[in-house]
Structures are given as C-alpha cells and as structure tokens.
Design an enzyme around this catalytic site. Structure first.
Site, short mmCIF file in Angstrom:
data_model
loop_
_atom_site.label_atom_id
_atom_site.label_comp_id
_atom_site.label_asym_id
_atom_site.label_seq_id
_atom_site.Cartn_x
_atom_site.Cartn_y
_atom_site.Cartn_z
N LYS A 116 3.81 3.37 0.83
CA LYS A 116 2.76 4.24 0.32
C LYS A 116 3.35 5.45 -0.39
O LYS A 116 2.78 5.96 -1.35
CB LYS A 116 1.84 4.67 1.47
CG LYS A 116 0.93 3.55 1.96
CD LYS A 116 0.01 4.05 3.05
CE LYS A 116 -1.05 3.01 3.41
NZ LYS A 116 -0.50 1.77 3.90
N GLU A 200 -1.19 13.51 4.32
CA GLU A 200 -2.13 13.79 3.25
C GLU A 200 -3.23 14.72 3.74
O GLU A 200 -3.57 14.72 4.92
CB GLU A 200 -2.80 12.49 2.74
CG GLU A 200 -1.88 11.58 1.97
CD GLU A 200 -2.60 10.35 1.45
OE1 GLU A 200 -3.75 10.11 1.90
OE2 GLU A 200 -2.05 9.65 0.61
N HIS A 235 -10.19 3.75 11.34
CA HIS A 235 -9.68 3.50 9.99
C HIS A 235 -9.71 2.02 9.63
O HIS A 235 -9.05 1.60 8.67
CB HIS A 235 -8.27 4.07 9.80
CG HIS A 235 -8.18 5.53 10.09
ND1 HIS A 235 -8.73 6.50 9.27
CD2 HIS A 235 -7.65 6.20 11.14
CE1 HIS A 235 -8.51 7.69 9.78
NE2 HIS A 235 -7.86 7.54 10.93
N ARG A 292 -2.59 -8.17 -2.07
CA ARG A 292 -3.02 -9.41 -1.43
C ARG A 292 -4.52 -9.54 -1.57
O ARG A 292 -5.19 -8.65 -2.08
CB ARG A 292 -2.65 -9.39 0.05
CG ARG A 292 -3.20 -8.14 0.76
CD ARG A 292 -3.02 -8.19 2.26
NE ARG A 292 -3.25 -6.93 2.92
CZ ARG A 292 -4.44 -6.43 3.23
NH1 ARG A 292 -5.53 -7.11 2.90
NH2 ARG A 292 -4.56 -5.27 3.85
#
Length: 668
Positions: A116, A200, A235, A292
């Site tokens: 990421k 973040e 999440h 994917r």
C-alpha cells in the site's frame, strides 16, 4: 482458449469460477485440504487434488503444492480467486517459471500494488488524489506514533500488504496507539507474512466507493461503473450495491477516469478494483487497488449483464476486451449481502458448527446465490466464516431492497449462528433505505439496526409472548388428540382452581431475560390474553397458522412470520426481525458447573500471545490474551481489577469455544 484450468482456492469463489468454466467448455481442477475433502467445490470440479492439512498455511498457501497439482493434471492456467495466493507476486512468478498462465495481472502490477505504501507513491505520481498519511519505510513504533500525533487523531493503521480488513485498526487517541499498532502488526504478519504499516488520516464520515476496471493485453481499458461498499464491520464489507446511490454521471466519469489512470500507471491487465474514499463534498481519494476479482463482483455483473470471470479467461488467453467504454450500459440496481457464520450481538464473533439445515430462496433472474456449502457441511475454524453471498437485482433501488428483504426471510440455516437476521434489520432500517451511507454506518445506527429500543420492545414482546402461548396450545392439542381431550391434564390454558389462568414466561432477547405473564380469558368462546411485563399491560388475541401469526395487539392487527432455528425464534415483521428464545424452567437436569474467577474462549481458535505474566496485577479492561480465529484477532480483557493467577494455555495452543483460558481473582 484454455482447455483445462486449476482453481487455487476453495469455497464460494472456487464454485463460482467452475460455473463459468463449465459454460465455456473448460475443464477444471480443484485443490483441497484435509478439511475440504467433501467440499462442494471438490464435487463440482472435473478433477481434484489434495494439497495438505487443514490450516491454510499448510495447504492453500503452499505455492509448490498448488503448482505440482497443476502440472500433475495438465492444467494450462491457474485462477487464484481472491484471498490466499491471488495477490502474491512470488506465486505469479512461480506460475511463469513453470509455463503456467496466471489468470490475473502481470507480476509487475501485483508488486506495484502489493504494498500500500508503494501504491500510494505510484498514484501520487500519476496524479490520483490521496488521503493524507505516512507511507514511508521508517517503521519505528515511536516514529509512527509521533507521525500519527502530528497528523491528528483519529488515524487509521493499515498493513502495507493487507486487504480484507486484516492488519487494520482505527486509533482515536495517543493512549490507544501502542496496543493498536502491536495488534495490527501481529495480524498482518499472520495473514500476509509482512508487518509493515502505514498511517493515514481517518476520515470520519466517508463513503467507500470502488470502480471495477478491466484491461487487456492490447492497451484497451474500461471501467464497469462503481460499487458502494460503505457498510462495514471490522473494515470488512457487509453490504455492497451497484450503482452507488446518489452517484451523478459526472462524478462517475471522474472516478472512472481516475481508476483507469491508476490501472494504466502500472500497465495493468485483467480484472482490478480501484477503491476510493468519497467525501460528502464530492471529493474522492485513492485508498488502494486490489489486483484480483472482488468478492462483490456479482453486483457489477447484475447491472451490466457481463460475466467478469469469462472476461478474465479471455483477457488471460490474449483476447481483446469484448466491449469499449461507450458500449457498457447500466441496467437497474443490484445489492449483495454476505451471509456469515457469526454472532452480530456478540461483536460479530465468528461461529463454527455444522449446517444441519439449509434452505435458500429460489434463484431466478432477480435472485442469485453464490455459495460453496451444502446442508451437512461444517463451518470450521480454519477459514473465513462466509457461508454465501445473496444477490438481488431489480429495476431500481427501492424494488431491489424489497426483494432483498423477502429473500432474507426465506434463507434458513440451522446448526450455526448466522448474521441473516442482522442483515434483514440493516437492509430495512430507514437510514439504509434512505441511502444515508458512510463507513461508520453500523455503529452510528446501532440502536435502529439491533432494534433494542423501548419502542421496538413494546411492539415485539407481545408478539413473541402470543406466539409462544399459541405454539404451546397447538402442541398440546396434538398431544391430547391421542389421549383424553377432556382431561384437565391435557389442557394448556394454565387453569387453576378459583384463580386466573396465568402463563408465566421468561423471554430472552438482546442478551436480557424478561419476565412476562399472560392471563388467558375467553369471550364468546374466543381466547383473549392480557400480556404484562414491567409496568406494561397489553390486550391481545391471535391465530397461528403454520409459521404465520395473525394478531390483534391493542386493536392493531398485523401478520408476521416466525422461523425457529435451534430453539431460537426469529419474528419477521415489516419493520424488523426480532430474535428471541424462551428460557425453560430449570428442572435440575443440568449437571454442569460454573467455575468462578475464570475467563473463557469466546470461540474456537488459537492462542496468539499471553500479554501478562501469571501473578500479574491488572486493571479492568487491560488486555490479557490475544486469540486468532478465522483470520482475525480477538483480545481477551480483564473483567475488573484483580490478579491473573494462572494461564491454562500457551501461545500456539488450539482451544475450543467455551474453554477456560485463565484463573482470575477479583480484588475485594
């Protein structure tokens, strides 16, 4: 086109890939672990190869075993599904080294998006908007905490190699940071063998909107509209829908163009999903790209009329995309819910067990079920607890929502706790119907979803009590038909000499036990009931026909349906589903004993870490043990101030749900 492919996955996605392959005349090879020897995907495939023991790290994650199975069976290509090896660059390279086509993007694209942190850097250079955050190499815990504090809480810790909510934690204050970081790193290492983290800024009310992209080997790229995946727990997505409610064509084109830029920045090929956080002002930020097929791809298929797995096969075989951008049309609205073996009322803890009874809605052009299980199958501790995906389609969102509500009332599972009733309440609650969506939806509207308010109880408790009384009378009538129907011993009206006929019930709901009395009278040979609980008194009468209860409660008439699963009743009304059970009298047959001062495992799983030593003095809420089950971590905390006198298991131990984990003495 390929003649034979191997599917390096299990369960629902393996069955999904097999269906399309069969339609295209492609033979399929399944792989399976010890736990999956009788699984549906094994039965559906043309061939199947055993690749190891039940734990995924000893079977589905063993790259060499998967490649060996492909070579043994002559498979020309491998479809990785999602999860497991689907975004593993080393596995992609191993396929290439062995002359096997990997049905997915090039290895360079997987590597680019596999981290990421690296992905954020690439997207920043490509001009794709980013959420503010730290994506660098410095992984010192003190530095990350300092960065988070400077950024301002709340922040989101995310595993750089993560996905599916694994290795991800919200942090609301500096006091929570150290524990959250340690937990996220452990979970990331367990799931991805990589504990690098990024930090973040956490947007408090964003929507999670993702764009489905497809690219071929001839420099063609398209996006197939968007999906709203805002409603999540831990999440992980719970409900997905397409198109996103309230999405303007202008914003769709902007996000679609940004998604294509992201894909082309890494020379992408095949199916991919670019995920964005969409703020209330219409601004959007790149979150990640999944290289994917997504779990929620069926909603895109339903509104576009395209088979995305077929597209994957054709692109991997070198064919061009079947459509250009202006040829892709959106028709209607589709909604998908993920049916899990879990307990929503207990913080969504995963559940295990045998599917002793399984009945699904009828599949047709409006209703689709993607599953990898059959009646009699076991939901084990080794894999994700998703049982199925239920997908509905209709001309617009209101019609699709009604169709979903009906389908959920027709989904019946016994033998394991599921989230079906929770999904019904969630998808029918007013905020969701009104599309008031953001990623904190479940917590924000918890009272409305779980229906435990006084107003909801006042509506549902009388119906539950009336149902239990009428059900009891029905059963008594059946019993007395074989005996003397005039005998008072065969009556079920709670008759007492010179006293009112009163039934005493204990109804358990919302983790509480409620004492309810029902006084029975008769007017013109019609039974009537006075239901009392707390300070409430309600007049009721009704009729039970099968599982349909027709009632008159204080003059309000309605019809509801009731389903019974393992002595737990689900009462389906237009407003919600109310789950309850009857607490039966203790007749002294239970010889089990409760051990004071102990803490038990909430589910089957593995002990990951003991966080304190035996003899340690702890405060209420202090973390004591970390358990892992179904790829997620759970922390067992001190119930009060006291001392941990002994641990009964060590790190690495397998434990059963309900097993006593430690001895705990509460301070006097």
């Amino acid at each position: 086109m390929f003649d034979k492919i191997l599917i390096a996955n299990r369960g629902e996605i393996a069955c999904r890939v097999i269906k399309t392959a069969r339609q295209m005349g492609i033979r399929t090879v399944a792989v399976y672990s010890d736990a999956d020897s009788n699984a549906l995907h094994v039965a559906m495939a043309d061939e199947a190869v055993h690749i190891g023991a039940a734990p995924s790290r000893e079977s589905y994650l063993l790259m060499e075993n998967v490649i060996k199975a492909a070579k043994q069976t002559g498979a020309q290509a491998i479809h990785p599904g999602y999860g497991f090896l689907s975004e593993n660059a080393a596995f992609c390279q191993l396929c290439i080294d062995n002359g096997i086509c990997f049905i997915g993007p090039p290895i360079t694209a997987i590597q680019a998006m596999g981290s990421k942190s690296a992905a954020k850097t690439i997207m920043e250079k490509a001009g794709v908007p980013l959420v503010p955050g730290y994506h660098g190499d410095n992984q010192d815990a003190a530095f990350l905490k300092k960065t988070a504090t400077a950024m301002g809480y709340p922040v989101l810790l995310k595993a750089a190699a993560g996905g599916g909510g694994k290795g991800m934690r919200q942090v609301w204050s500096a006091d929570e940071f150290d524990e959250a970081l340690a937990t996220a790193k452990r979970e990331a290492m367990s799931s991805f063998s990589d504990d690098i983290m990024l930090v973040e800024k956490y947007l408090t009310q964003p929507r999670h909107v993702e764009i489905q992209v497809f690219c071929d080997q001839h420099n063609n790229a398209v996006y197939l509209a968007e999906r709203d995946c805002s409603v999540q727990r831990r999440h992980q997505k719970v409900i997905e829908e397409a198109p996103a409610p309230g999405m303007s064509e202008s914003l769709r084109q902007q996000m679609g163009a940004a998604a294509i830029e992201a894909a082309q920045a890494i020379n992408y090929q095949g199916a991919g999903t670019v995920e964005f956080l969409l703020d209330s002002d219409g601004s959007f930020f790149f979150m990640e790209m999944n290289t994917r097929l997504q779990v929620e791809h069926p909603v895109t298929e339903m509104i576009t009329g395209q088979d995305l797995v077929e597209w994957q096969f054709r692109v991997a075989a070198g064919e061009p995309l079947p459509f250009q951008q202006d040829q892709i049309q959106i028709d209607g609205h589709a909604i998908e819910v993920r049916i899990y073996a879990e307990d929503p009322a207990n913080d969504f803890l995963p559940a295990t067990g045998t599917l002793s009874f399984l009945e699904t809605p009828t599949e047709d052009e409006h209703t689709r079920i993607d599953t990898g299980v059959r009646q009699g199958d076991t939901v084990s501790v080794y894999y994700d607890p998703m049982i199925a995906k239920l997908i509905v389609w209709d001309e617009d969102r209101p019609r699709a929502l009604k169709r979903m509500a009906k389908a959920l009332t027709e989904y019946r599972i016994n033998g394991v706790t599921t989230n079906i009733d929770f999904l019904y309440n969630l998808s029918t609650c007013k905020p969701f119907v009104d599309a008031d969506l953001d990623t904190g939806f479940i917590e924000k509207h918890r009272a409305e979803i779980f229906h435990d308010s006084a107003q909801d109880m006042a509506r549902d408790i009388p119906l539950a009590a009336l149902y239990l009384i009428l059900k009891q009378q029905q059963q008594a009538a059946i019993n007395s038909s074989h005996q003397d129907p005039s005998s008072p011993w065969n009556q079920s009206n709670s008759w007492r000499l010179n006293e009112a006929n009163i039934h005493c019930l204990q109804i358990q709901c919302h983790q509480k036990i409620l004492d309810v009395t029902v006084e029975e009278t008769s007017v013109a040979n019609t039974p009537r009931y006075m239901i009392r609980y707390h300070d409430t008194e309600i007049a009721a009468q009704g009729r039970l026909n099968g599982n349909i209860l027709s009632s008159d409660i204080n003059g309000y008439r309605s019809r509801v349906s009731i389903a019974e699963e393992s002595s737990v009743f689900s009462l389906y009304s237009q407003q919600s589903v109310f789950q309850f059970s009857e607490v039966l009298p203790d007749l002294g047959d239970d010889n089990s004993s409760v051990t004071d001062g102990g803490l038990t495992a909430p589910m089957n799983g593995t002990i990951v870490a003991l966080l304190v030593n035996s003899g340690a003095a702890v405060k209420q809420g202090d973390p004591l043990i970390v358990m892992e089950a179904m790829k997620m971590e759970y922390t067992i905390r001190a119930p009060g101030n006291g001392t941990v006198t002994e641990f009964y298991f060590q790190a690495g131990s397998l434990v059963d749900g309900g097993a006593e984990l430690l001895a705990f003495e509460t301070n006097a």
